[in-house]
Scaffold this motif. Structure first.
Motif, PDB file in Angstrom:
ATOM      1  N   PHE A  59       0.822  -1.213   0.000  1.00  0.00           N
ATOM      2  CA  PHE A  59       0.000   0.000   0.000  1.00  0.00           C
ATOM      3  C   PHE A  59       0.858   1.265   0.000  1.00  0.00           C
ATOM      4  O   PHE A  59       0.567   2.235  -0.688  1.00  0.00           O
ATOM      5  N   TYR A  60       1.915   1.238   0.813  1.00  0.00           N
ATOM      6  CA  TYR A  60       2.727   2.441   0.987  1.00  0.00           C
ATOM      7  C   TYR A  60       3.844   2.494  -0.045  1.00  0.00           C
ATOM      8  O   TYR A  60       4.580   1.532  -0.218  1.00  0.00           O
TER       9      TYR A  60
ATOM     10  N   GLY B 335      -3.467   2.777   5.125  1.00  0.00           N
ATOM     11  CA  GLY B 335      -4.029   4.100   5.392  1.00  0.00           C
ATOM     12  C   GLY B 335      -5.349   4.344   4.704  1.00  0.00           C
ATOM     13  O   GLY B 335      -5.469   5.154   3.793  1.00  0.00           O
ATOM     14  N   GLU B 336      -6.373   3.630   5.127  1.00  0.00           N
ATOM     15  CA  GLU B 336      -7.702   3.825   4.548  1.00  0.00           C
ATOM     16  C   GLU B 336      -8.520   4.688   5.487  1.00  0.00           C
ATOM     17  O   GLU B 336      -8.601   4.386   6.677  1.00  0.00           O
ATOM     18  N   ALA B 339     -15.541   6.219   7.720  1.00  0.00           N
ATOM     19  CA  ALA B 339     -16.616   7.193   7.888  1.00  0.00           C
ATOM     20  C   ALA B 339     -16.443   7.909   9.217  1.00  0.00           C
ATOM     21  O   ALA B 339     -16.012   7.324  10.191  1.00  0.00           O
ATOM     22  N   TYR B 341     -18.919   9.212  10.976  1.00  0.00           N
ATOM     23  CA  TYR B 341     -20.202   9.374  11.646  1.00  0.00           C
ATOM     24  C   TYR B 341     -19.990   9.344  13.145  1.00  0.00           C
ATOM     25  O   TYR B 341     -20.713   9.942  13.911  1.00  0.00           O
ATOM     26  N   CYS B 491      -6.767   5.837  -2.072  1.00  0.00           N
ATOM     27  CA  CYS B 491      -6.503   4.595  -1.344  1.00  0.00           C
ATOM     28  C   CYS B 491      -7.187   3.420  -2.023  1.00  0.00           C
ATOM     29  O   CYS B 491      -6.784   2.285  -1.852  1.00  0.00           O
ATOM     30  N   LYS B 493     -10.428   2.541  -1.599  1.00  0.00           N
ATOM     31  CA  LYS B 493     -11.469   1.877  -0.813  1.00  0.00           C
ATOM     32  C   LYS B 493     -12.864   2.079  -1.404  1.00  0.00           C
ATOM     33  O   LYS B 493     -13.636   1.131  -1.517  1.00  0.00           O
ATOM     34  N   CYS B 494     -13.198   3.311  -1.756  1.00  0.00           N
ATOM     35  CA  CYS B 494     -14.581   3.536  -2.187  1.00  0.00           C
ATOM     36  C   CYS B 494     -14.702   3.705  -3.696  1.00  0.00           C
ATOM     37  O   CYS B 494     -13.810   4.202  -4.360  1.00  0.00           O
ATOM     38  N   ASP B 533     -20.639  13.971  -3.773  1.00  0.00           N
ATOM     39  CA  ASP B 533     -21.750  13.416  -2.992  1.00  0.00           C
ATOM     40  C   ASP B 533     -21.444  12.063  -2.399  1.00  0.00           C
ATOM     41  O   ASP B 533     -21.876  11.741  -1.300  1.00  0.00           O
ATOM     42  N   ALA B 534     -20.768  11.232  -3.178  1.00  0.00           N
ATOM     43  CA  ALA B 534     -20.712   9.819  -2.808  1.00  0.00           C
ATOM     44  C   ALA B 534     -19.403   9.339  -2.199  1.00  0.00           C
ATOM     45  O   ALA B 534     -19.353   8.240  -1.660  1.00  0.00           O
ATOM     46  N   SER B 535     -18.340  10.124  -2.268  1.00  0.00           N
ATOM     47  CA  SER B 535     -17.056   9.639  -1.757  1.00  0.00           C
ATOM     48  C   SER B 535     -17.052   9.500  -0.253  1.00  0.00           C
ATOM     49  O   SER B 535     -17.792  10.182   0.443  1.00  0.00           O
ATOM     50  N   LEU B 536     -16.180   8.644   0.208  1.00  0.00           N
ATOM     51  CA  LEU B 536     -16.109   8.354   1.631  1.00  0.00           C
ATOM     52  C   LEU B 536     -15.356   9.442   2.390  1.00  0.00           C
ATOM     53  O   LEU B 536     -15.711   9.786   3.508  1.00  0.00           O
TER      54      LEU B 536
ATOM     55  N   ASN C  44     -17.878   0.752   1.707  1.00  0.00           N
ATOM     56  CA  ASN C  44     -17.006   1.262   0.658  1.00  0.00           C
ATOM     57  C   ASN C  44     -17.598   1.203  -0.744  1.00  0.00           C
ATOM     58  O   ASN C  44     -17.163   1.935  -1.617  1.00  0.00           O
ATOM     59  N   ARG C  46     -20.526   2.192  -1.581  1.00  0.00           N
ATOM     60  CA  ARG C  46     -21.306   3.443  -1.648  1.00  0.00           C
ATOM     61  C   ARG C  46     -22.643   3.267  -2.348  1.00  0.00           C
ATOM     62  O   ARG C  46     -23.303   4.229  -2.705  1.00  0.00           O
ATOM     63  N   LEU C  49     -26.251   4.547  -0.508  1.00  0.00           N
ATOM     64  CA  LEU C  49     -26.383   5.951  -0.115  1.00  0.00           C
ATOM     65  C   LEU C  49     -27.833   6.394  -0.017  1.00  0.00           C
ATOM     66  O   LEU C  49     -28.657   6.062  -0.861  1.00  0.00           O
ATOM     67  N   LEU C  60     -25.541  13.158   2.149  1.00  0.00           N
ATOM     68  CA  LEU C  60     -25.719  11.774   1.729  1.00  0.00           C
ATOM     69  C   LEU C  60     -24.861  10.906   2.643  1.00  0.00           C
ATOM     70  O   LEU C  60     -23.706  11.209   2.875  1.00  0.00           O
ATOM     71  N   ARG C 150      -2.751  -0.180  -4.114  1.00  0.00           N
ATOM     72  CA  ARG C 150      -3.505   0.978  -3.650  1.00  0.00           C
ATOM     73  C   ARG C 150      -4.232   1.606  -4.815  1.00  0.00           C
ATOM     74  O   ARG C 150      -3.759   1.567  -5.945  1.00  0.00           O
ATOM     75  N   GLY C 151      -5.401   2.187  -4.550  1.00  0.00           N
ATOM     76  CA  GLY C 151      -6.094   2.938  -5.579  1.00  0.00           C
ATOM     77  C   GLY C 151      -6.672   2.084  -6.685  1.00  0.00           C
ATOM     78  O   GLY C 151      -7.116   0.963  -6.463  1.00  0.00           O
TER      79      GLY C 151
END
Lengths: 176, 633, 261
Positions: A59-60, B335-336, B339, B341, B491, B493-494, B533-536, C44, C46, C49, C60, C150-151
């Motif tokens: 990852f890094y 490193g993710e 949320a 909340y 990262c 993730k989303c 709107d939708a990203s984490l 993740n 999404r 929503l 959202l 990553r990504g």
């Protein structure tokens, strides 16, 4: 491979799983990269699944899975350097040596890294060779600097390794 | 400081356990310095170091050491002053000369002259002084230089004055007095109240009211509270935090101890990005020194409060500047972000109450404690109190680091302080807020800088990066740069960020290669809205700002690319032409020889001509022409 | 117990419930992909929503992990929420163009195509929901697979991309994969099960009576570790498949019953 090194590193951080990344950084400081076998030992020593260690190591951007070159060249690809032509410099170097950013030349002369901003924007474009900064570069001047690199002697190599090992052991004793 | 920067011997052999002891030490250190001492302060900040100032520092140090003891010459390596454009910077303090002498663009051969003339004899070397470009006058003191005149330095107050590896220097100038005051005369609630009164808002980009954050963390329930300093300064073009970490590391430590005391934390972390090894080193030295004098460790200042700081280096991930990702990294994970909340002040690192603040925020705390929250809130604007450090870079005359009161306008910063656009080209826009911010065009130059004003324009103040672009910068290519940066740093993730950013990049690539299609701008705007709107996390949510702001203010430039397949700034290869200027052409034939498609014709010593039908616009001729006779059209 | 309004329907749910729980109780459908009650919610993908109004502001949020509070008003069918979910699905369809399961879910959402081209050379058909990795870690306890990289270039794999020593070829990952990317393949010739694409293979235990294939050996080992009885004894009990075992039990009960009479 150095026997018991992983255990030494783990003990240094009191087996704290949260310090996985510093442990891997120390491991890489010793070997120049992360040998898979050492990561296996680390996984057992910390009781962390090997997959998670592999995840973190991929990852890094700073972690390497293959040995690096004699010299380390870091090109800054931050905004200002980019505006002043760091991409052209990168392309020129990559074409000349037939490599990509992140990889090492086949003769292991140097490893080329590309990072996003080293904080020396006043002299963009910037290249760091073995820790030394070079600024206000052009593709030609960058190549010239690299052409000046050599392999160094066996002794120099050993000296460098000894020095880096001393630094690591200093770091460790400072933590105690 | 020696060149390995391991710090000097501490004057006091024992721990400082009361304000009186600290004051006594401070006085002793001040008195120790003979007023007739001549001091040379060489800037070894990132910009000057890259121009060779370390060697200059070594030369001065050697000269100082080799001169007789009674001459009392001191050579110091100091942190970034800010005027990086004119580095290497050397400042000389000589008893016979009132004020200081500010030398700029110093080179190695100049050292001997400066030493002989100024250090030894108090005479000024005129040619190395700053020259005002409008009046032609030479300026001796930095205070008179336009770049510095209107600045107000709080976080950077000691930068350039003190040796960052010397805790003695820090104490002599009043360092750790805020800590002494806080721990012995104030209780945690008082401290938090002072920070609330100050109106200080997070300097890392988020702008959350610091006092409120501290209070929430103090009120949260947990068995172990943490304080974190976010030194993962990742915005390209920003080096504010680096300048503080390397120029005045003790200011950060002092702030953190005060904050930890107020919140009730016994363990702190400074997370430094991997690409700043010198910051790690300097902070490490500072922590050791702080320990030796009892500013860290057990029973600080005779109080029952104990606190320690650990430095963690990043692994090379921009996303770790995001607080939850940073905490994940501190837990030994990828490193993710997660949320928010549930707030990190309640459940953060190891699920415990955690207070995270930026480097500059921490460095400001001691001033607020010493001079009071009311003082701080008297500077700046209604919503943005105090000062802010900015990195002025790009196509600007005075590249460097500045600290100004909030409310100063962009025009004042870029023109009065920055000196205007380099080579007097036309100003196009200023990009603020890094990859999360946007471009602000000329019509808004009179906007006062602050947290909310720039957000209204579609950008944000962010952590302080200010990149000036001129008429020769293609905004489409510029936006593409940022999207590409985020593509590498996401990262993953989303879905919106991971998939949406490459989609935006794909469209921008097509546009900059002359393959733009009708509807591309709408597609970009739709994706931008989706990401917002939708990203984490904030990385994804703000990813489209550079694109959106450039579309908003420079739509015609985008349309030229898409419809006319033309790049008005003449940056995107293939979207502009090259032409030979007949009057400037000497007919040397170099362009002809190098043209890969034989598009150039001409006789020797006669002006040459490019056949536009054959020309692939590769730019080789432009680069090779020794007479600059080829221009972009 | 908090009461929340979803699309105008009011429901009372236990503390610690999520909006998704509340919606389910209210009978309102919200599409999900990376959510599974058996593992932690990472929110993740999404896709779930919804629009939330709180303190006069509207945002959202992901319903699978947002804790229900009494001061929120949730809208699943608002235009903004629908647009966002549509956008997410369109991106996913571009990412995993071959998955039929994904297309079906899209259809259920009223989406039948994507305006986006496939722009990345990604792992075939994977939407990076992470269900497989979470199941393997949290439920099975093996952590044999995880994310690497990553990504955009992230992908699910085993350590060092080699056949994993930690994988027990149980197939849980294949079961939870919402897009049908992970498959269990049975190799008749070698009597092995393979988890594709992770190159994990293991020998399958076979029912002594009917010859049907049961679980893999490593799974049996793992279960045995947990029940902590002698392996040989365990093997004795595990010689038969569940059906044959039931028949044998029924037979012995019948015999006992007969004997009684």
């Amino acid at each position: 491979m150095k026997e018991g090194l992983v255990k030494e590193i783990v003990d240094c951080y009191n087996g704290d799983q949260g310090m996985l990344i510093p442990m891997m950084q120390d491991l890489q400081a010793e070997y120049g990269y992360l040998p898979p076998e050492e990561l296996r030992i680390l996984s057992r020593a910390l009781d962390i699944p090997l997959m998670r260690i592999y995840s973190v190591s991929t990852f890094y951007a700073s972690f390497r899975h293959a040995p690096k070159g004699q010299h380390e060249i870091t090109l800054c690809m931050g905004t200002v350097c980019y505006l002043k032509g760091s991409k052209q410099i990168s392309d020129t170097i990559c074409e000349e040596y037939n490599i990509e950013p992140g990889s090492t030349t086949s003769d292991r002369l140097f490893t080329l890294n590309a990072v996003n901003c080293v904080g020396a924007c006043a002299v963009a474009p910037v290249m760091i060779v073995d820790g030394k900064y070079y600024g206000n570069l052009t593709p030609e001047s960058a190549l010239e600097i690299i052409h000046g690199l050599d392999f160094g002697s066996e002794e120099e190599d050993t000296e460098k390794t000894k020095k880096s090992m001393k630094e690591v052991s200093n770091r460790r004793s400072n933590r105690e | 400081m020696n060149s390995t920067g391991t710090g000097e011997a501490i004057l006091s052999p024992h721990l400082i356990s009361s304000p009186a002891e600290l004051e006594a030490l401070s006085e002793k250190l001040r008195k120790q310095k003979d007023p007739s001492t001549k001091t040379v302060r060489v800037c070894i900040g990132p910009g000057c170091a890259a121009k060779g100032s370390l060697k200059i520092y070594d030369l001065f140090t050697t000269a100082a050491e080799e001169s007789p003891e009674n001459m009392k010459i001191d050579s110091k390596g100091v942190g970034c002053h800010g005027l990086c454009e004119r580095g290497p910077i050397v400042i000389v303090e000589h008893g016979d000369v009132p004020g200081e002498i500010f030398y700029q663009q110093v080179e190695e051969p100049d050292v001997a002259e400066i030493f002989r003339e100024t250090v030894l004899s108090g005479r000024i070397v005129e040619r190395l002084l700053y020259e005002d470009s409008t009046t032609g006058k030479k300026i001796k003191s930095s205070k008179e230089i336009p770049f510095y005149k209107t600045q107000e330095r709080i976080a950077l107050a000691q930068n350039g004055l003190i040796d960052p590896t010397s805790i003695n220097d820090y104490i002599a100038t009043g360092g750790y007095s805020a800590l002494a005051k806080a721990l012995t005369t104030m209780n945690p609630e008082d401290i938090i109240e002072e920070v609330v009164k100050s109106g200080l808002r997070g300097r890392g980009g988020g702008g959350f009211p610091t006092g409120r954050k501290w209070r929430s963390c103090r009120d949260a329930k947990g068995s172990q509270k943490y304080v974190i300093c976010n030194g993962d300064e990742g915005d390209p073009g920003a080096f504010m935090d680096r300048a503080v970490m390397e120029g005045n590391p003790h200011s950060i430590i002092e702030g953190m101890v005060i904050g930890a005391y107020a919140i009730g934390s016994s363990q702190g972390f400074i997370y430094v990005r991997n690409e700043y090894p010198l910051s790690v080193k300097r902070l490490g030295v500072a922590i050791e020194q702080a320990h030796k004098l009892g500013f860290l460790g057990k029973n600080i200042m005779g109080n029952s409060f104990s606190f320690d700081i650990r430095i963690n280096r990043g692994g090379g991930a921009f996303v770790c500047g995001e607080s939850t990702a940073l905490m994940a990294s501190l837990e030994g994970r990828v490193g993710e972000p997660r949320a928010k909340y549930v707030h990190t002040v309640e459940h953060g690192l190891h699920d415990q109450p955690t207070n995270l603040n930026n480097v500059e925020t921490w460095a400001t705390i001691s001033s607020i404690i010493n001079k009071g929250g009311e003082w701080f809130s008297s500077i700046g604007t209604e919503d943005s109190k105090g000062t802010k450090v900015f990195c002025l870079v790009g196509k600007i005359k005075n590249t460097g680091l500045v600290e100004i009161p909030m409310g100063m306008t962009l025009r004042q910063i870029i023109y009065d302080i920055g000196g205007g656009v380099k080579n007097d080209k036309a100003f196009k826009a200023v990009q603020t807020g890094g990859p999360s911010g946007g471009c602000i065009p000329a019509q808004f130059l009179d906007t006062p800088v602050g947290f909310d004003e720039l957000t209204k324009l579609g950008s944000m103040m962010g952590s302080g990066g200010m990149i000036v672009i001129d008429e020769d910068t293609c905004v489409v290519n510029f936006a593409k740069y940022y999207i590409n940066f985020l593509r590498q740093e996401s990262c993953g993730k989303c879905t919106p960020c991971r998939e949406g950013i490459p989609q935006m990049l794909y469209i921008l690539e097509r546009i900059t290669h002359g393959e733009g299609e009708e509807g591309d701008l709408e597609k970009l705007e739709t994706l931008a809205q989706l990401l917002a709107d939708a990203s984490l996390c904030a990385l994804g949510k703000t990813a489209a700002n550079p694109v959106l702001s450039t579309i908003k203010y420079f739509q015609d430039e985008y349309e030229a690319h898409i419809i006319e397949k033309r790049c008005p700034a003449k940056e995107c290869r293939g979207l502009f032409s090259y032409e030979i200027v007949p009057d400037a052409c000497t007919g040397c034939g170099i362009c002809l020889k190098n043209c890969p498609v034989d598009a150039i014709s001409g006789e020797k010593k006669e002006p040459h001509l490019i056949d536009q039908d054959i020309c692939t616009k590769c730019g080789t001729c432009f680069e090779k022409c020794p007479f600059g006779a080829i221009v972009k059209v | 117990m908090p009461k929340v309004s979803i699309d105008g329907v009011e429901v009372i749910v236990p503390m610690e419930s999520t909006i998704l729980d509340a919606a389910q109780k209210a009978g309102i459908w919200i599409p999900t992909l990376c959510y599974n009650p058996a593992v932690t919610s990472t929110a993740n993908c999404r896709l779930c929503l919804v629009e939330l109004r709180r303190n006069g502001r509207s945002t959202l949020v992901t319903s699978c992990n947002y804790p229900v509070r009494s001061d929120i008003v949730v809208s699943v069918s608002s235009e903004r929420a629908q647009k966002a979910r549509r956008g997410v699905m369109e991106l996913l369809l571009a990412r995993a163009p071959e998955s039929n399961e994904l297309k079906e879910l899209a259809k259920k959402m009223g989406i039948d195509g994507t305006p986006y081209p496939t722009v990345t050379e990604a792992q075939r058909n994977c939407i990076l929901c992470g269900l497989c990795t979470r199941v393997c870690e949290e439920v099975i306890g093996c952590s044999a697979i995880g994310f690497a990289g990553r990504g955009t270039d992230r992908f699910v794999t085993t350590a060092f991309r080699l056949a994993s020593e930690d994988c027990i070829a149980c197939g849980a990952c294949a079961v939870v994969c919402p897009v049908g990317t992970i498959q269990i393949r049975i190799h008749e010739d070698t009597g092995e099960a393979e988890i594709s694409p992770f190159k994990s293979r293991a020998k399958l235990l076979v029912c002594e009576k009917c010859g049907k294939r049961m679980v893999t050996e490593p799974v049996a080992f793992q279960v045995n570790d947990k029940v902590k009885i002698d392996w040989e004894e365990f093997r004795q009990r595990a010689r038969l498949c569940p059906e044959c075992r039931r028949k044998r039990t029924a037979e012995s009960v019948a015999i006992v019953a007969l004997k009684k009479d």
